[in-house]
Design a protein around this motif. Structure first.
Motif, PDB file in Angstrom:
ATOM      1  N   LEU A 113      -6.706 -24.016  46.138  1.00  0.00           N
ATOM      2  CA  LEU A 113      -6.077 -25.274  46.536  1.00  0.00           C
ATOM      3  C   LEU A 113      -7.107 -26.403  46.627  1.00  0.00           C
ATOM      4  O   LEU A 113      -8.289 -26.152  46.862  1.00  0.00           O
ATOM      5  N   PRO A 114      -6.657 -27.657  46.407  1.00  0.00           N
ATOM      6  CA  PRO A 114      -7.575 -28.794  46.388  1.00  0.00           C
ATOM      7  C   PRO A 114      -8.512 -28.797  47.599  1.00  0.00           C
ATOM      8  O   PRO A 114      -8.089 -28.478  48.699  1.00  0.00           O
ATOM      9  N   GLN A 115      -9.732 -29.134  47.371  1.00  0.00           N
ATOM     10  CA  GLN A 115     -10.778 -29.240  48.405  1.00  0.00           C
ATOM     11  C   GLN A 115     -11.328 -27.906  48.879  1.00  0.00           C
ATOM     12  O   GLN A 115     -12.269 -27.858  49.645  1.00  0.00           O
ATOM     13  N   CYS A 116     -10.694 -26.808  48.456  1.00  0.00           N
ATOM     14  CA  CYS A 116     -11.111 -25.518  49.007  1.00  0.00           C
ATOM     15  C   CYS A 116     -12.183 -24.836  48.165  1.00  0.00           C
ATOM     16  O   CYS A 116     -12.551 -23.710  48.461  1.00  0.00           O
ATOM     17  N   ASP A 117     -12.654 -25.502  47.120  1.00  0.00           N
ATOM     18  CA  ASP A 117     -13.517 -24.792  46.194  1.00  0.00           C
ATOM     19  C   ASP A 117     -14.978 -24.709  46.629  1.00  0.00           C
ATOM     20  O   ASP A 117     -15.850 -24.464  45.831  1.00  0.00           O
ATOM     21  N   HIS A 118     -15.232 -24.949  47.900  1.00  0.00           N
ATOM     22  CA  HIS A 118     -16.588 -24.693  48.384  1.00  0.00           C
ATOM     23  C   HIS A 118     -16.548 -24.174  49.814  1.00  0.00           C
ATOM     24  O   HIS A 118     -15.618 -24.442  50.570  1.00  0.00           O
ATOM     25  N   SER A 119     -17.591 -23.435  50.172  1.00  0.00           N
ATOM     26  CA  SER A 119     -17.652 -22.819  51.488  1.00  0.00           C
ATOM     27  C   SER A 119     -18.202 -23.808  52.515  1.00  0.00           C
ATOM     28  O   SER A 119     -19.082 -24.618  52.211  1.00  0.00           O
ATOM     29  N   PRO A 120     -17.717 -23.744  53.766  1.00  0.00           N
ATOM     30  CA  PRO A 120     -18.252 -24.627  54.799  1.00  0.00           C
ATOM     31  C   PRO A 120     -19.594 -24.150  55.366  1.00  0.00           C
ATOM     32  O   PRO A 120     -20.197 -24.855  56.186  1.00  0.00           O
ATOM     33  N   VAL A 121     -20.060 -22.985  54.930  1.00  0.00           N
ATOM     34  CA  VAL A 121     -21.238 -22.382  55.574  1.00  0.00           C
ATOM     35  C   VAL A 121     -22.523 -23.220  55.455  1.00  0.00           C
ATOM     36  O   VAL A 121     -23.219 -23.394  56.453  1.00  0.00           O
ATOM     37  N   PRO A 122     -22.840 -23.797  54.271  1.00  0.00           N
ATOM     38  CA  PRO A 122     -24.075 -24.603  54.217  1.00  0.00           C
ATOM     39  C   PRO A 122     -24.064 -25.760  55.216  1.00  0.00           C
ATOM     40  O   PRO A 122     -25.063 -26.001  55.898  1.00  0.00           O
ATOM     41  N   TRP A 123     -22.927 -26.461  55.321  1.00  0.00           N
ATOM     42  CA  TRP A 123     -22.827 -27.564  56.289  1.00  0.00           C
ATOM     43  C   TRP A 123     -22.939 -27.028  57.722  1.00  0.00           C
ATOM     44  O   TRP A 123     -23.608 -27.608  58.577  1.00  0.00           O
ATOM     45  N   LEU A 124     -22.293 -25.903  57.939  1.00  0.00           N
ATOM     46  CA  LEU A 124     -22.268 -25.298  59.278  1.00  0.00           C
ATOM     47  C   LEU A 124     -23.684 -24.965  59.767  1.00  0.00           C
ATOM     48  O   LEU A 124     -24.010 -25.180  60.934  1.00  0.00           O
ATOM     49  N   ARG A 125     -24.509 -24.479  58.866  1.00  0.00           N
ATOM     50  CA  ARG A 125     -25.896 -24.126  59.217  1.00  0.00           C
ATOM     51  C   ARG A 125     -26.635 -25.325  59.800  1.00  0.00           C
ATOM     52  O   ARG A 125     -27.435 -25.189  60.716  1.00  0.00           O
ATOM     53  N   GLN A 126     -26.317 -26.520  59.256  1.00  0.00           N
ATOM     54  CA  GLN A 126     -27.007 -27.728  59.723  1.00  0.00           C
ATOM     55  C   GLN A 126     -26.589 -28.109  61.150  1.00  0.00           C
ATOM     56  O   GLN A 126     -27.233 -28.939  61.774  1.00  0.00           O
ATOM     57  N   GLN A 127     -25.503 -27.553  61.631  1.00  0.00           N
ATOM     58  CA  GLN A 127     -24.994 -27.921  62.957  1.00  0.00           C
ATOM     59  C   GLN A 127     -25.593 -27.052  64.074  1.00  0.00           C
ATOM     60  O   GLN A 127     -25.370 -27.297  65.244  1.00  0.00           O
ATOM     61  N   LYS A 128     -26.330 -26.038  63.662  1.00  0.00           N
ATOM     62  CA  LYS A 128     -26.893 -25.052  64.603  1.00  0.00           C
ATOM     63  C   LYS A 128     -27.749 -25.675  65.700  1.00  0.00           C
ATOM     64  O   LYS A 128     -27.777 -25.182  66.830  1.00  0.00           O
ATOM     65  N   SER A 129     -28.480 -26.759  65.338  1.00  0.00           N
ATOM     66  CA  SER A 129     -29.391 -27.354  66.313  1.00  0.00           C
ATOM     67  C   SER A 129     -28.629 -28.120  67.398  1.00  0.00           C
ATOM     68  O   SER A 129     -29.172 -28.385  68.462  1.00  0.00           O
ATOM     69  N   GLN A 130     -27.382 -28.485  67.128  1.00  0.00           N
ATOM     70  CA  GLN A 130     -26.642 -29.298  68.099  1.00  0.00           C
ATOM     71  C   GLN A 130     -25.527 -28.598  68.852  1.00  0.00           C
ATOM     72  O   GLN A 130     -25.113 -29.042  69.913  1.00  0.00           O
ATOM     73  N   PHE A 131     -24.995 -27.543  68.273  1.00  0.00           N
ATOM     74  CA  PHE A 131     -23.872 -26.849  68.917  1.00  0.00           C
ATOM     75  C   PHE A 131     -24.169 -25.358  69.032  1.00  0.00           C
ATOM     76  O   PHE A 131     -24.915 -24.812  68.219  1.00  0.00           O
ATOM     77  N   GLU A 132     -23.572 -24.752  70.053  1.00  0.00           N
ATOM     78  CA  GLU A 132     -23.774 -23.309  70.232  1.00  0.00           C
ATOM     79  C   GLU A 132     -22.554 -22.535  69.767  1.00  0.00           C
ATOM     80  O   GLU A 132     -21.470 -22.639  70.356  1.00  0.00           O
ATOM     81  N   PHE A 133     -22.738 -21.801  68.686  1.00  0.00           N
ATOM     82  CA  PHE A 133     -21.648 -20.986  68.154  1.00  0.00           C
ATOM     83  C   PHE A 133     -22.269 -19.893  67.303  1.00  0.00           C
ATOM     84  O   PHE A 133     -23.455 -19.944  66.960  1.00  0.00           O
TER      85      PHE A 133
END
Ligand code: 2M8
Ligand code: MG
Ligand code: MG
Length: 277
Positions: A102-122
């Motif tokens: 489906l549109p917009q789904c052709d990439h994984s959110p994981v690379p972006w998510l990795r960049q958020q590690k320094s600011q959020f705890e998950f």
């Protein structure tokens, strides 16, 4: 008639992941040639063995509405064009040639998510070992490995506070991602959902059948609401393990008496009685 169903807490028991209680209804659907479309947070890797266990051969929807996949042999396959052949999708398309991402789904959110590690705890499935995923889900190691094999979405355990979650959600939205709550985890993914995927697939059946399908949808969680809202017969399967999702009052919902596969079974049998007497 088309049946769209969630798995965990719906067709599968929330804890044991068993589906025995739903076998009479599954058999009745098969006898009437009614397709049963699995519409789930689970991955294509998890679905392949599972649909074999369930003896299902219809198309299926993976990772919360990210992609529709069909067997080459299924009657629907000529109508389900392969789309968005990016590198990640090619991986899926190689195994399942008629797949529609489906549109917009052709990439994984994981690379972006990795960049958020320094600011959020998950912690996400990609941060966890197979043993850790097995531990938090109750899946076997083999199935946990399949659950980690994700192309489009990432399940998260949020360790920060709710204010931080709102901030995270807003930031994710600027990147075209959304957060949706499953039975146990938050799922970060592109802006598709189970409802959009259901509509797309239902339209394909409409072309083949030359008549508009009656869509029955069953789910137990927040991530099922988009699908329930768009169904002709939306079924909320009760699950005492988590809070009841909020379904708009405009939706005339059928709520099951029993939980999980037992509720699935009683409701499908009743609907079949009503719709195919
Ligand atoms: C995850 O999804 C469930 C479904 O609602 C959840 O959020 O609780 C997914 O990662 C899926 O791939 C996995 O099989 C499941 C196992 O509990 O958890
Ligand atoms: Mg569920
Ligand atoms: Mg689910």
């Amino acid at each position: 008639i088309l049946v769209f169903t969630d798995l965990d807490g719906t067709l599968l028991d929330h804890d044991s992941y068993g589906f025995e209680a739903a076998l009479p209804a599954l058999t009745a659907l098969k006898a009437r040639n009614i397709p049963v479309v699995l519409n789930t947070s689970k991955t294509a890797a998890e679905l392949l063995p599972l649909r074999q266990e369930l003896d299902l051969h219809d198309p299926f929807i993976v990772e919360n509405g990210a992609a529709i996949i069909s067997d080459q042999a299924a009657p629907i396959s000529p109508y389900l064009e392969q789309s968005n052949p990016t590198a990640r999708v090619q991986q899926i398309a190689a195994d399942y040639p008629p797949s529609l991402v489906l549109p917009q789904c052709d990439h994984s959110p994981v690379p972006w998510l990795r960049q958020q590690k320094s600011q959020f705890e998950f912690i996400g499935f990609s941060d966890m070992s197979v043993a850790e995923v097995a531990d938090v889900t109750g899946l076997s190691a083999e199935k946990a490995l399949q659950a980690k094999n994700r192309l489009f979405s990432e399940p998260l355990i949020w360790h920060d506070d709710m204010e931080a979650l709102d901030q995270f959600r807003q930031r994710a939205a600027t990147q075209g991602f959304r957060l949706v709550k499953g039975g146990r985890f938050w799922h970060l993914m592109a802006k598709s959902d189970k409802g959009l995927a259901m509509e797309k697939l239902s339209t394909v059946y409409q072309t083949i059948w030359q008549t508009q399908p009656v869509n029955i949808a069953l789910g137990d969680g927040e991530n099922d609401v988009a699908m329930l809202n768009k169904a002709d017969y939306p079924v909320l399967v009760t699950n005492p393990a988590h809070s009841t999702p909020h379904v708009p009052e405009t939706t005339t919902i059928i709520t099951t008496r029993k939980h999980g596969p037992a509720g699935w079974n009683e409701t499908i049998l009743a609907l079949l009685e009503q719709l195919t007497p």
